[in-house]
Design a protein around this motif. Structure first.
Motif, PDB file in Angstrom:
ATOM      1  N   GLU A 119      53.881  51.066  43.017  1.00 40.15           N
ATOM      2  CA  GLU A 119      53.022  49.890  42.965  1.00 40.15           C
ATOM      3  C   GLU A 119      53.528  48.879  41.946  1.00 40.15           C
ATOM      4  OE1 GLU A 119      50.654  49.065  44.927  1.00 40.15           O
ATOM      5  OE2 GLU A 119      50.512  50.927  46.061  1.00 40.15           O
ATOM      6  N   THR A 174      54.652  51.477  51.793  1.00 37.09           N
ATOM      7  CA  THR A 174      55.253  50.763  50.668  1.00 37.09           C
ATOM      8  C   THR A 174      56.640  50.245  51.031  1.00 37.09           C
ATOM      9  OG1 THR A 174      54.016  52.113  49.085  1.00 37.09           O
ATOM     10  CG2 THR A 174      55.949  50.958  48.248  1.00 37.09           C
ATOM     11  N   HIS A 336      50.031  42.853  52.372  1.00 38.45           N
ATOM     12  CA  HIS A 336      49.007  43.860  52.063  1.00 38.45           C
ATOM     13  C   HIS A 336      47.713  43.565  52.813  1.00 38.45           C
ATOM     14  CE1 HIS A 336      49.941  46.768  48.719  1.00 38.45           C
ATOM     15  NE2 HIS A 336      51.069  46.066  48.754  1.00 38.45           N
ATOM     16  N   SER A 364      47.290  50.600  42.272  1.00 44.58           N
ATOM     17  CA  SER A 364      47.320  49.433  43.135  1.00 44.58           C
ATOM     18  C   SER A 364      46.755  48.210  42.425  1.00 44.58           C
ATOM     19  CB  SER A 364      46.525  49.700  44.419  1.00 44.58           C
ATOM     20  OG  SER A 364      46.398  48.534  45.192  1.00 44.58           O
ATOM     21  N   ASN A 368      48.926  44.899  41.198  1.00 47.92           N
ATOM     22  CA  ASN A 368      48.604  43.541  41.649  1.00 47.92           C
ATOM     23  C   ASN A 368      48.266  42.633  40.476  1.00 47.92           C
ATOM     24  OD1 ASN A 368      48.918  43.870  44.482  1.00 47.92           O
ATOM     25  ND2 ASN A 368      46.946  44.905  44.599  1.00 47.92           N
TER      26      ASN A 368
END
Length: 393
Positions: A119, A174, A336, A364, A368
């Motif tokens: 991530e 991913t 996403h 996650s 972000n």
């Protein structure tokens, strides 16, 4: 002449407000999702904790200027590769590495919880790719077909290493995010369509051929190393009701939940359809059932506003390195959102990609937030000039 701006004017207040709205939606949706969840746990305190940590990450990231990220880009990219490499070589017997749903994708840190390096690697990858493209254009000022091929090879080298480790986990969702980021930056970098069109057409053709072979030539694909469960995912996507007792259950319950919400939904915590993992990857089905078409449309519109705002910032930036980073982040978030919502309504196959800023999950959310922190940094340190080169021409 540079125009002096106050600190408050340099801060991106609209972006902060959007994050606040997503945080509120996340807590409301998770609060409802966990009432029929399979874990019997309150996820709200953890999600609040991750939002607080994410806000700290944004503050730290915003402190440094884009030029500093440019100088440290290979160190950042290399650090992400090191984490993926350690995840790859460490045995599960050490209890430092954990596997979920068949994927060896998490570090288990005592007192902290599970962290998914991939991530964060998405953002590290964007930084590394932006550095490569920027340096290439500085070196080759005259753009030719040959220089575009060279740039494409450089981009491929930066992509292939993290992609290898991610596919070994295995984590197809991913991997697709990395490919989406790469495709977007290849376009933004200005690589000629004479190169990109054959690549895109070839990729689509290969994907379509693989899909047809999965339906009609399974034995051949099995001989190439494909696993039966991979075929089942495709079958359950195309015809979930024929696999309602196993692989198709997730999709069927998601479709039932969203469809039963109709126009205005059933109301907060008035859910009737049980959807597994509804607090994480299938959080959109909760929103669709409880708030209906109207509520789901509001969430989608918020994502449009977010992407529009990020695009506006990218167009305002004068530094190419910052522009490429912004473009990569836009591509990452857009993919996403499109993939997550698409898989809940049978538009796309289920890949396990969370809904940005709403789905429950520390890695996650923090990943972000790290990416958004770079946007805050670019906006905060962006220098506005009264006279620029465009005005002088």
């Amino acid at each position: 002449m540079k125009i002096q701006q106050k600190t408050a004017d340099r801060f991106d207040w609209p972006l902060a407000f959007l994050l606040l709205l997503f945080g509120a939606i996340s807590l409301v949706a998770i609060s409802s999702a966990q009432t029929t969840g399979q874990y019997g746990k309150n996820f709200i305190p953890s999600q609040i904790q991750w939002y607080v940590v994410g806000s700290i990450i944004i503050a730290i990231t915003m402190y440094f200027e884009p030029e500093q990220y440019k100088k440290a880009s290979w160190l950042i990219y290399g650090g992400g590769l090191f984490l993926l490499f350690m995840l790859f070589i460490l045995p599960e017997s050490m209890e430092l590495v954990s596997r979920r749903n068949g994927a060896k994708s998490w570090f288990h840190l005592p007192g902290v919880g599970s962290i998914q390096p991939a991530e964060f690697m998405k953002t590290f990858f964007i930084i590394g790719l932006a550095r490569v493209i920027t340096k290439h254009h500085e070196k080759f000022t005259d753009k030719t077909l040959q220089t575009d091929f060279i740039l494409l090879m450089k981009i491929g080298v930066v992509l292939i290493v993290p992609l290898f480790f991610i596919l070994q986990q295995p984590d197809l969702g991913t991997a697709l995010v990395f490919l989406a980021i790469t495709a977007a930056l290849a376009v933004v970098a200005g690589i000629t369509w004479k190169i990109l069109v054959p690549i895109f057409v070839g990729s689509i053709s290969i994907g379509g051929t693989m899909l047809l072979m999965a339906l009609y030539a399974q034995d051949f694909l099995t001989s190439l190393g494909f696993k039966p469960y991979q075929f089942q995912r495709i079958y359950s996507w195309l015809d979930p009701y024929s696999y309602s007792s196993n692989e198709g259950l997730h999709l069927i319950t998601s479709l039932n939940a969203i469809g039963s919400g109709e126009i205005f939904g059933k109301g907060f915590k008035d859910r009737e359809v049980y959807v597994p993992e509804s607090h994480t990857d299938f959080i959109f089905s909760v929103i669709g059932e409880e708030w209906g078409f109207v509520g789901a449309s509001v969430v989608i519109c918020l994502y449009f506003f977010l992407i529009y705002h990020l695009t506006k910032i990218a167009l305002e930036l004068k530094d190419p390195f910052s522009t490429y980073i912004a473009a990569g982040i836009i591509a990452m978030i857009t993919f996403h959102v499109f993939e997550n919502i698409g898989m809940t309504i049978q538009l796309l196959p289920i890949t396990g990609i969370p809904l940005p800023f709403i789905s429950y999950g520390g890695s996650s959310l923090m990943g972000n937030m790290l990416a958004i922190g770079l946007i805050f940094s670019m906006k905060f340190h962006h220098r506005t000039y009264m006279f620029n080169s465009d005005d002088e021409e």
